[in-house]
Motif scaffolding. Structure first.
Motif, PDB file in Angstrom:
ATOM      1  N   TYR A  48     -10.868   8.326   3.550  1.00 15.41           N
ATOM      2  CA  TYR A  48     -10.463   9.524   3.522  1.00 15.41           C
ATOM      3  C   TYR A  48      -9.673   9.562   2.707  1.00 15.41           C
ATOM      4  O   TYR A  48      -9.137  10.321   2.672  1.00 15.41           O
ATOM      5  CB  TYR A  48     -10.007   9.619   5.390  1.00 15.41           C
ATOM      6  CG  TYR A  48     -10.997  10.090   6.208  1.00 15.41           C
ATOM      7  CD1 TYR A  48     -11.932  11.189   6.265  1.00 15.41           C
ATOM      8  CD2 TYR A  48     -11.681   9.056   6.651  1.00 15.41           C
ATOM      9  CE1 TYR A  48     -12.456  11.815   6.911  1.00 15.41           C
ATOM     10  CE2 TYR A  48     -12.734  10.433   7.971  1.00 15.41           C
ATOM     11  CZ  TYR A  48     -13.182  11.327   7.995  1.00 15.41           C
ATOM     12  OH  TYR A  48     -14.026  11.732   8.714  1.00 15.41           O
ATOM     13  N   SER A  49      -9.187   8.174   2.296  1.00 16.69           N
ATOM     14  CA  SER A  49      -8.428   7.998   1.076  1.00 16.69           C
ATOM     15  C   SER A  49      -8.171   8.721  -0.238  1.00 16.69           C
ATOM     16  O   SER A  49      -7.420   8.575  -0.892  1.00 16.69           O
ATOM     17  CB  SER A  49      -8.116   6.684   1.632  1.00 16.69           C
ATOM     18  OG  SER A  49      -8.344   6.153   0.894  1.00 16.69           O
ATOM     19  N   CYS A  54      -8.582  13.576  -0.069  1.00 10.76           N
ATOM     20  CA  CYS A  54      -6.980  13.366   0.211  1.00 10.76           C
ATOM     21  C   CYS A  54      -6.434  14.641  -0.202  1.00 10.76           C
ATOM     22  O   CYS A  54      -4.767  13.984  -0.327  1.00 10.76           O
ATOM     23  CB  CYS A  54      -7.036  12.004  -0.711  1.00 10.76           C
ATOM     24  SG  CYS A  54      -7.121  11.786  -2.327  1.00 10.76           S
ATOM     25  N   GLY A  55      -6.830  15.141  -1.183  1.00  8.95           N
ATOM     26  CA  GLY A  55      -5.962  16.685  -0.822  1.00  8.95           C
ATOM     27  C   GLY A  55      -6.055  17.223  -2.247  1.00  8.95           C
ATOM     28  O   GLY A  55      -6.733  16.077  -2.999  1.00  8.95           O
ATOM     29  N   THR A  56      -6.465  18.066  -3.103  1.00  6.66           N
ATOM     30  CA  THR A  56      -6.351  18.443  -4.337  1.00  6.66           C
ATOM     31  C   THR A  56      -5.157  17.302  -5.465  1.00  6.66           C
ATOM     32  O   THR A  56      -3.836  17.573  -4.691  1.00  6.66           O
ATOM     33  CB  THR A  56      -6.066  19.731  -4.763  1.00  6.66           C
ATOM     34  OG1 THR A  56      -4.844  20.525  -4.477  1.00  6.66           O
ATOM     35  CG2 THR A  56      -6.563  20.920  -4.183  1.00  6.66           C
ATOM     36  N   GLU A 140      -1.405   5.210   8.003  1.00 15.78           N
ATOM     37  CA  GLU A 140      -1.991   4.130   7.331  1.00 15.78           C
ATOM     38  C   GLU A 140      -2.794   4.551   6.411  1.00 15.78           C
ATOM     39  O   GLU A 140      -3.654   3.330   5.665  1.00 15.78           O
ATOM     40  CB  GLU A 140      -2.236   3.186   8.752  1.00 15.78           C
ATOM     41  CG  GLU A 140      -0.772   3.053   9.503  1.00 15.78           C
ATOM     42  CD  GLU A 140       0.480   2.944   8.786  1.00 15.78           C
ATOM     43  OE1 GLU A 140       0.290   1.892   7.724  1.00 15.78           O
ATOM     44  OE2 GLU A 140       1.818   3.474   8.919  1.00 15.78           O
ATOM     45  N   ALA A 141      -3.216   5.325   5.872  1.00 12.44           N
ATOM     46  CA  ALA A 141      -4.980   5.218   5.087  1.00 12.44           C
ATOM     47  C   ALA A 141      -4.675   5.532   3.471  1.00 12.44           C
ATOM     48  O   ALA A 141      -4.440   7.211   3.168  1.00 12.44           O
ATOM     49  CB  ALA A 141      -5.820   6.535   4.992  1.00 12.44           C
ATOM     50  N   PRO A 142      -3.588   4.661   2.629  1.00  9.64           N
ATOM     51  CA  PRO A 142      -2.739   5.219   1.483  1.00  9.64           C
ATOM     52  C   PRO A 142      -4.277   5.620   0.852  1.00  9.64           C
ATOM     53  O   PRO A 142      -5.217   4.615   0.469  1.00  9.64           O
ATOM     54  CB  PRO A 142      -1.953   3.910   0.933  1.00  9.64           C
ATOM     55  CG  PRO A 142      -2.551   3.069   1.487  1.00  9.64           C
ATOM     56  CD  PRO A 142      -3.004   3.508   2.981  1.00  9.64           C
ATOM     57  N   SER A 143      -4.126   6.490  -0.336  1.00  4.68           N
ATOM     58  CA  SER A 143      -4.896   6.797  -1.598  1.00  4.68           C
ATOM     59  C   SER A 143      -4.359   5.813  -2.382  1.00  4.68           C
ATOM     60  O   SER A 143      -3.310   5.200  -3.017  1.00  4.68           O
ATOM     61  CB  SER A 143      -4.801   8.144  -2.028  1.00  4.68           C
ATOM     62  OG  SER A 143      -5.116   9.039  -0.911  1.00  4.68           O
ATOM     63  N   CYS A 144      -5.865   6.229  -3.297  1.00  4.68           N
ATOM     64  CA  CYS A 144      -4.972   5.114  -4.824  1.00  4.68           C
ATOM     65  C   CYS A 144      -3.932   6.264  -5.356  1.00  4.68           C
ATOM     66  O   CYS A 144      -4.234   7.048  -5.865  1.00  4.68           O
ATOM     67  CB  CYS A 144      -6.450   4.145  -5.603  1.00  4.68           C
ATOM     68  SG  CYS A 144      -7.839   5.391  -6.142  1.00  4.68           S
TER      69      CYS A 144
END
Length: 178
Positions: A48-49, A54-56, A140-144
């Motif tokens: 999900y991250s 996570c988004g465009t 709490e699901a940070p993207s990289c």
């Protein structure tokens, strides 16, 4: 909390380098999304991250654009060889563990921000995205950094810290935008 206080916490957490730059100095490049889409790491559409969840690239850039300062935390480690997969994974996991600890300490001190780790969220071990279940920790699901399509080399240059560290030496980055 002061910048000196954040710097001290980060150094005590064991990061090799710590720097802060204006967030508007971060460079985003939509073209970098192709690396996620090639699914080299195996998380595209499964974490999900990560993209596409996570988004465009534009949404990610806009999310980051709401902040004024970018704290950069770096771990540099000699892994002997780029083929030493076990050591690479071990160093990255330790870097991210220390990053999460530091971010938690900062939040407890009232320093709210946007975290970015070296790789996708691992809060659940195996992300619920693999099975299609709802995320257990959406806040709490940070993207990289890669999911944000950020040019890490330019970020490191702006911060005055190394990006390429030599044969068999890896540099992992985490950010906390405040």
């Amino acid at each position: 909390m002061t910048e000196d206080g954040i710097m001290e916490l980060a150094k005590n957490e064991g990061f090799t380098n710590v720097a802060v730059i204006p967030a508007d100095k971060l460079v985003f490049d939509r073209e970098l999304r192709k690396y996620c889409e090639e699914n080299v790491c195996g998380n595209y559409g499964k974490n999900y991250s990560c993209p596409p969840f996570c988004g465009t690239p534009e949404e990610m850039r806009d999310r980051a654009g709401k902040y004024g300062r970018a704290w950069i935390f770096q771990t540099i480690a000699d892994v002997g060889s780029w083929d030493n997969r076990r050591k690479l994974v071990e160093v990255k996991a330790d870097h991210n563990r220390r990053s999460r600890n530091l971010i938690q300490m900062l939040r407890e001190e009232g320093v709210d921000g946007l975290p970015m780790l070296a790789g996708p969220c691992e809060a659940c071990g195996t992300c619920k995205g693999f099975s299609g279940e709802a995320c257990k920790y959406p806040e709490e699901a940070p993207s990289c950094i890669s999911a944000y399509c950020m040019k890490a080399e330019l970020m490191a240059e702006e911060a005055g810290i190394p990006y390429w560290c030599g044969e068999g030496v890896v540099a992992y980055f985490s950010l906390y935008l405040v």
